[in-house]
Motif scaffolding. Structure first.
Motif, PDB file in Angstrom:
ATOM      1  N   GLY A   1     -14.344 -43.648  50.393  1.00 26.03           N
ATOM      2  CA  GLY A   1     -12.966 -43.541  49.933  1.00 26.03           C
ATOM      3  C   GLY A   1     -12.872 -43.884  48.454  1.00 26.03           C
ATOM      4  O   GLY A   1     -13.547 -44.802  47.963  1.00 26.03           O
ATOM      5  N   VAL A   2     -12.020 -43.159  47.723  1.00 27.01           N
ATOM      6  CA  VAL A   2     -11.940 -43.286  46.272  1.00 27.01           C
ATOM      7  C   VAL A   2     -10.562 -43.763  45.835  1.00 27.01           C
ATOM      8  O   VAL A   2      -9.543 -43.233  46.291  1.00 27.01           O
ATOM      9  CB  VAL A   2     -12.258 -41.922  45.599  1.00 27.01           C
ATOM     10  N   ASP A   3     -10.552 -44.752  44.946  1.00 25.44           N
ATOM     11  CA  ASP A   3      -9.315 -45.193  44.298  1.00 25.44           C
ATOM     12  C   ASP A   3      -9.234 -44.459  42.957  1.00 25.44           C
ATOM     13  O   ASP A   3     -10.049 -44.701  42.056  1.00 25.44           O
ATOM     14  CB  ASP A   3      -9.340 -46.709  44.078  1.00 25.44           C
ATOM     15  N   MET A   4      -8.278 -43.554  42.834  1.00 27.25           N
ATOM     16  CA  MET A   4      -8.200 -42.695  41.643  1.00 27.25           C
ATOM     17  C   MET A   4      -7.902 -43.472  40.363  1.00 27.25           C
ATOM     18  O   MET A   4      -8.019 -42.934  39.262  1.00 27.25           O
ATOM     19  CB  MET A   4      -7.150 -41.611  41.855  1.00 27.25           C
ATOM     20  N   SER A   5      -7.513 -44.734  40.479  1.00 26.89           N
ATOM     21  CA  SER A   5      -7.184 -45.527  39.295  1.00 26.89           C
ATOM     22  C   SER A   5      -8.348 -46.416  38.840  1.00 26.89           C
ATOM     23  O   SER A   5      -8.259 -47.092  37.820  1.00 26.89           O
ATOM     24  CB  SER A   5      -5.964 -46.416  39.567  1.00 26.89           C
ATOM     25  N   GLU A   6      -9.445 -46.404  39.600  1.00 24.30           N
ATOM     26  CA  GLU A   6     -10.593 -47.241  39.264  1.00 24.30           C
ATOM     27  C   GLU A   6     -11.810 -46.392  38.911  1.00 24.30           C
ATOM     28  O   GLU A   6     -12.084 -45.385  39.576  1.00 24.30           O
ATOM     29  CB  GLU A   6     -10.954 -48.156  40.441  1.00 24.30           C
ATOM     30  N   LYS A   7     -12.557 -46.833  37.881  1.00 28.33           N
ATOM     31  CA  LYS A   7     -13.790 -46.139  37.521  1.00 28.33           C
ATOM     32  C   LYS A   7     -14.817 -46.333  38.625  1.00 28.33           C
ATOM     33  O   LYS A   7     -14.822 -47.337  39.332  1.00 28.33           O
ATOM     34  CB  LYS A   7     -14.344 -46.666  36.197  1.00 28.33           C
ATOM     35  N   MET A   8     -15.689 -45.349  38.742  1.00 29.91           N
ATOM     36  CA  MET A   8     -16.728 -45.416  39.763  1.00 29.91           C
ATOM     37  C   MET A   8     -18.044 -44.895  39.208  1.00 29.91           C
ATOM     38  O   MET A   8     -18.074 -44.124  38.238  1.00 29.91           O
ATOM     39  CB  MET A   8     -16.306 -44.600  40.991  1.00 29.91           C
TER      40      MET A   8
ATOM     41  N   VAL B   1     -23.625 -41.656  36.362  1.00 29.62           N
ATOM     42  CA  VAL B   1     -22.545 -41.698  35.373  1.00 29.62           C
ATOM     43  C   VAL B   1     -21.429 -42.599  35.888  1.00 29.62           C
ATOM     44  O   VAL B   1     -21.351 -42.881  37.091  1.00 29.62           O
ATOM     45  CB  VAL B   1     -21.988 -40.287  35.069  1.00 29.62           C
ATOM     46  N   GLU B   2     -20.567 -43.026  34.968  1.00 32.75           N
ATOM     47  CA  GLU B   2     -19.408 -43.831  35.340  1.00 32.75           C
ATOM     48  C   GLU B   2     -18.166 -43.255  34.691  1.00 32.75           C
ATOM     49  O   GLU B   2     -18.166 -42.942  33.497  1.00 32.75           O
ATOM     50  CB  GLU B   2     -19.594 -45.284  34.903  1.00 32.75           C
ATOM     51  N   CYS B   3     -17.104 -43.098  35.475  1.00 36.76           N
ATOM     52  CA  CYS B   3     -15.856 -42.540  34.960  1.00 36.76           C
ATOM     53  C   CYS B   3     -14.770 -42.687  36.016  1.00 36.76           C
ATOM     54  O   CYS B   3     -15.025 -43.112  37.149  1.00 36.76           O
ATOM     55  CB  CYS B   3     -16.037 -41.068  34.590  1.00 36.76           C
ATOM     56  N   LEU B   4     -13.557 -42.318  35.649  1.00 36.28           N
ATOM     57  CA  LEU B   4     -12.482 -42.247  36.624  1.00 36.28           C
ATOM     58  C   LEU B   4     -12.737 -41.050  37.547  1.00 36.28           C
ATOM     59  O   LEU B   4     -13.292 -40.033  37.106  1.00 36.28           O
ATOM     60  CB  LEU B   4     -11.133 -42.087  35.926  1.00 36.28           C
TER      61      LEU B   4
END
Length: 214
Positions: A94-101, A131-134
């Motif tokens: 599950g992904v939180d669209m407001s947090e970088k991953m 990679v890391e990004c929103l």
């Protein structure tokens, strides 16, 4: 919103016998993990999942429609039967669209079948990078064109398109080599010549036919 949408339902069937029955019905027992939340068991239609998996892979956000509620997620792990064409289980993150991953994405060498310098041997040394990004900025792949490479050229991480994307942080040494172009070894050339020569040698049947014609 994602271009990939997949319907799912809350899964109430727990236990080997019940999940085996789901698979017989062409359904996939699955689960959604999310940071700080309880895992959610779900069930998917195998045919619909196959279409989405083919297009999205593991580096594209998917909108899971779970009993009418949309949850953005990534395909984390896919288990398939060792010899049957059957999905055993799928894990979603599950992904939180407001947090970088942090996500691992594939490295794609564009134009590898159209390299202008021939004969040549292209060696790909890196197949994926982290990679890391929103989530909304997540690239599906890291790409570089190799058509114009010359013998002796090397491509580095910093040559990938994502390296110049300000919204994406590449978590790999920018000087790491991802691909090289070299001349084919003499052994490879000799093997190709031998294969061609072998095709010109008549078979026993052809020799007998020629003898009878004489």
């Amino acid at each position: 919103m994602s271009e990939f949408k997949l319907e799912a339902k809350i899964r109430k069937s727990i236990g080997k016998n019940k999940v085996d029955k789901l698979r017989v019905e062409k359904l996939i027992p699955s689960i959604v993990y999310a940071k700080g939340k309880e895992s959610m068991p779900i069930v998917l239609d195998a045919k619909e999942f196959d279409k989405i998996y083919l297009g999205a892979g593991t580096s594209n956000i998917i909108d899971l429609e779970i009993d009418g509620v949309t949850k953005p997620a990534l395909i984390k792990e896919v288990q398939k039967h060792p010899f049957k064409n059957q999905y055993i289980h799928v894990d979603f993150l599950g992904v939180d669209m407001s947090e970088k991953m942090r996500v691992v994405i594939p490295v794609v060498l564009e134009g590898r079948d159209s390299i202008r310098v021939q004969p040549s041997v292209l060696m790909q040394l890196v197949n994926e990078i982290e990679v890391e990004c929103l989530p909304a900025d997540l690239p599906s792949e890291a790409m570089v064109n190799v058509e114009e490479m010359q013998i002796g050229d090397t491509l580095l991480i910093k040559d990938l398109d994502v390296f110049n994307n300000e919204k994406v942080e590449v978590l790999v040494d920018p000087e790491e080599v991802i691909a090289t172009l070299s001349e084919p070894r003499e052994e490879e050339i000799e093997e190709e010549i031998e294969e061609v020569d072998a095709s010109d040698v008549p078979t026993v049947g052809e020799e007998e036919e020629e003898a009878s014609e004489e």
